[in-house]
Structure formats: C-alpha cells, structure tokens
Scaffold this motif. Structure first.
Motif, PDB file in Angstrom:
ATOM      1  N   VAL A 159      47.585  46.464  41.062  1.00  0.00           N
ATOM      2  CA  VAL A 159      46.749  45.362  40.559  1.00  0.00           C
ATOM      3  C   VAL A 159      46.918  44.122  41.440  1.00  0.00           C
ATOM      4  N   ILE A 160      48.157  43.838  41.820  1.00  0.00           N
ATOM      5  CA  ILE A 160      48.411  42.666  42.668  1.00  0.00           C
ATOM      6  C   ILE A 160      47.714  42.818  44.019  1.00  0.00           C
ATOM      7  N   ARG A 161      47.794  44.017  44.611  1.00  0.00           N
ATOM      8  CA  ARG A 161      47.117  44.240  45.895  1.00  0.00           C
ATOM      9  C   ARG A 161      45.619  44.049  45.770  1.00  0.00           C
ATOM     10  N   LYS A 162      45.064  44.513  44.649  1.00  0.00           N
ATOM     11  CA  LYS A 162      43.623  44.380  44.440  1.00  0.00           C
ATOM     12  C   LYS A 162      43.238  42.908  44.283  1.00  0.00           C
ATOM     13  N   LEU A 163      44.067  42.139  43.574  1.00  0.00           N
ATOM     14  CA  LEU A 163      43.778  40.719  43.402  1.00  0.00           C
ATOM     15  C   LEU A 163      43.811  39.979  44.743  1.00  0.00           C
ATOM     16  N   VAL A 164      44.838  40.312  45.552  1.00  0.00           N
ATOM     17  CA  VAL A 164      44.967  39.671  46.861  1.00  0.00           C
ATOM     18  C   VAL A 164      43.779  40.020  47.751  1.00  0.00           C
ATOM     19  N   LYS A 165      43.371  41.302  47.690  1.00  0.00           N
ATOM     20  CA  LYS A 165      42.260  41.762  48.526  1.00  0.00           C
ATOM     21  C   LYS A 165      40.961  41.084  48.154  1.00  0.00           C
ATOM     22  N   ASN A 166      40.797  40.783  46.858  1.00  0.00           N
ATOM     23  CA  ASN A 166      39.540  40.192  46.381  1.00  0.00           C
ATOM     24  C   ASN A 166      39.489  38.675  46.524  1.00  0.00           C
ATOM     25  N   GLN A 167      40.569  38.074  46.960  1.00  0.00           N
ATOM     26  CA  GLN A 167      40.563  36.603  47.116  1.00  0.00           C
ATOM     27  C   GLN A 167      39.682  36.163  48.276  1.00  0.00           C
TER      28      GLN A 167
END
Length: 331
Positions: free
Chosen positions: A323-331
């Motif tokens: 989830v954290i990787r996905k959030l970072v990627k979507n920033q």
C-alpha cells in the motif's frame, strides 16, 4: 586424491541414476565453475538452463527436473538435493589439522583437571582448576577453558575460543574460532547519585546442550543468576549475540548478526533471520520464524512468521508495504 565413479556415488545416495559417465569424480562444485571431473547440483528447475553450458560430468537433480544429462554425463535424481549434496561434501571433506601429541607441551593443564581418553589439547591452551573434559574432546591451539567447566565427549573447540568458569557444555558440540562462552552479562544500573553506572554482578553460568554448533565470533553471556541455556541441536551462525538469562529450546536456528537481549525465551525450532533483534523478556514460541532484519518487541505466537520493525504478522506487513509503495507511486 579421492575419486568416485558415478555408480559408487549413487549407491551411497540411493537415488535414480539417469545417463552415465566414465569420468572419475574428484569433487563437487557449483554449476558455473565445475570442470569435467566434478559433480554439481540443480536444486530447482529454474537453474536447469545453466546445465547447457556446464562442464560438470554429473549433477544431482530434483524430482521435478525434466532435462537430459547429455553425452557422457549423468544425473542422480534425489528427493532432497541439499541433503544429498551434504553427503557428497562429506565424501570429499579434507582431513582436519593433525595433532603430533595428545597434549602439546606448551599447553597449561591444571593438575586437578580430569581429561578423558582420546582428548587432544593444542599448543598454548589453558585448562583450569577442576575442569572436566569427556573423551575425545578436541581443543585446538589457543583455547582457554576456565575453572570448574564441564565439556561433554566429542566436542570440538576451535582456536581463540574462551569458555569461562563453571559453564556446562554438552557432547558433540562444535565451537568455531573466537567464540565467547560465559562472559559477563551486560548488567548496569544508574548509581544513586546519578553520576555513573553501577555494574551488577553476573554470578550464573551458561549451559549448552548436545550437538550445538556456534559460529565464529559469537557470544553467549553468563546469567545474572541461574543459567543462560542453549538447547540440544541449536545452530548459531557467526557474529551472534545471546544475552544473559536467555533460554533457547531445541533445534533453534540463529543467522548471522542476530541477537537476543536479556531473558529472551525461544521455544523449540524457532528460526531467527540475519540481523534480527529480539527485545528483552520476550518469548518466541515454538516453530515461529523471525524474518531477517526484523525487530521483535513483543511475544510471538507458535508457528507464526513475523516481519518488519517493529515485527508483526508477515502477511500484514507485506500488504502494508504494498500500500505504501502504491501511495508513493501515485504521488
């Protein structure tokens, strides 16, 4: 030089011989480095592609392997490639260092020490007052065994190891170079005036079971009182710290750079990954696994795998990271 035919090796391993080779096998080697007089191993089908370019005359293969050995080459299919390779390594294992005398003249052995039949004590060793060595114990050069320590039969202690007073070591253990057994536990408290630290005496000992192996430069500290205990069959890697009053059950594994703080309890069959750290007064129950680099701050249930810092259920931790990787990627 020792060598074996492929049929002789297969008779020992009791595997399934596929193909044949007339080459005498002079040793094992990894698949990319092997020559035509060596045997290698293919522990997983994903490594099968490496066989095409390998010069090895033979290989151990897993049951799922479907490749063919080729001309003048052979496979031995076994259920467990790693264990089978272990047997082969035993076949080609070189001899250990030779003792010209049972007790080297430079060794210092106290007159009260009891030395069992077949013991070997190397140059510059020290064996203290009322020490007991069971039969066939080997102390390589520059080992110190201090007063009232007991070491069981067949135990091998490599150079530079120090075993402090009143420790009890089981039979058929192996301590590699520079192991420390029974040093003082790390016990200090602030002084009443708040201007320094007071050392807390560590008057216990270390008890180590049978068939325990401890890697180079690892430390097992004595208890404040009673004993620090390592159960039968435990295997401890290099550069591991086991603090005072910790208790390990049977057949636990600790990988390199991991550590137990004071009064940690491990059940049977616990696996501690490399660089993992375990908080004091924590219990990790039988069959649990602590992943490499994790920090355990609370008790771990039996059979559970934990991961992260602080460690939690491995599946939950992996989901959180995703989830954290996905959030970072979507920033």
């Amino acid at each position: 030089m020792v060598s074996y035919s492929i049929s002789e090796i297969n008779n020992i391993l009791k595997g399934e011989l596929i193909g044949n080779t007339n080459q005498k096998i002079e040793g094992p080697e990894e698949i990319k480095k092997a020559n035509n007089q060596q045997i290698t191993f293919i522990g997983s089908t994903k490594y099968s592609k490496l066989w095409i370019d390998s010069k090895a005359c033979a290989a151990l293969v897993c049951p799922k392997s479907t490749i063919e050995p080729g001309d003048n080459k052979a496979f031995i299919r076994v259920n467990n490639v790693d264990l089978a390779m272990g047997r082969i390594l035993e076949l080609f294992s070189p001899t250990t260092p030779v003792f010209d005398t049972d007790i080297h003249p430079t060794a210092v052995v106290h007159e009260s020490a009891k030395i069992g039949n077949g013991c070997k004590i190397g140059a510059n060793c020290y064996v203290g007052k009322d020490v007991e060595l069971g039969k066939d114990v080997i102390l390589y050069p520059n080992v110190c065994v201090f007063d009232e320590t007991i070491i069981g039969e067949g135990t091998v202690v490599w150079s530079g190891t120090v075993i402090r007073e009143r420790c009890v070591i089981g039979s058929h253990c192996i301590f590699h170079i520079n192991v420390s057994i029974g040093a003082d536990g790390f016990g200090y408290r602030p002084s009443d005036d708040g201007r320094g630290l007071v050392k807390i005496p560590q008057i216990g000992n270390v008890i180590i079971g049978h068939h325990v192996e401890i890697g180079a430069n690892s430390c097992v500290d004595r208890a404040k009182f009673s004993s620090t205990i390592i159960g039968d069959g435990c295997k401890i890697d290099n550069l591991v710290q086991i603090a005072h009053n910790s208790v390990m059950g049977r057949s636990c594994i600790m990988a390199g750079h991991s550590g137990l703080a004071g009064s940690v309890t491990l059940g049977d069959g616990v696996i501690i990954g490399g660089s993992a750290s375990i908080k004091d007064h924590t219990t990790i129950h039988s069959g649990a696994t602590v992943a490499a680099g994790s920090g355990v701050m609370s008790d771990v249930e039996a059979g559970k795998t934990v991961l992260g810092y602080p460690a939690q259920d491995a599946r939950a931790m992996l989901k959180e990271w995703a989830v954290i990787r996905k959030l970072v990627k979507n920033q």
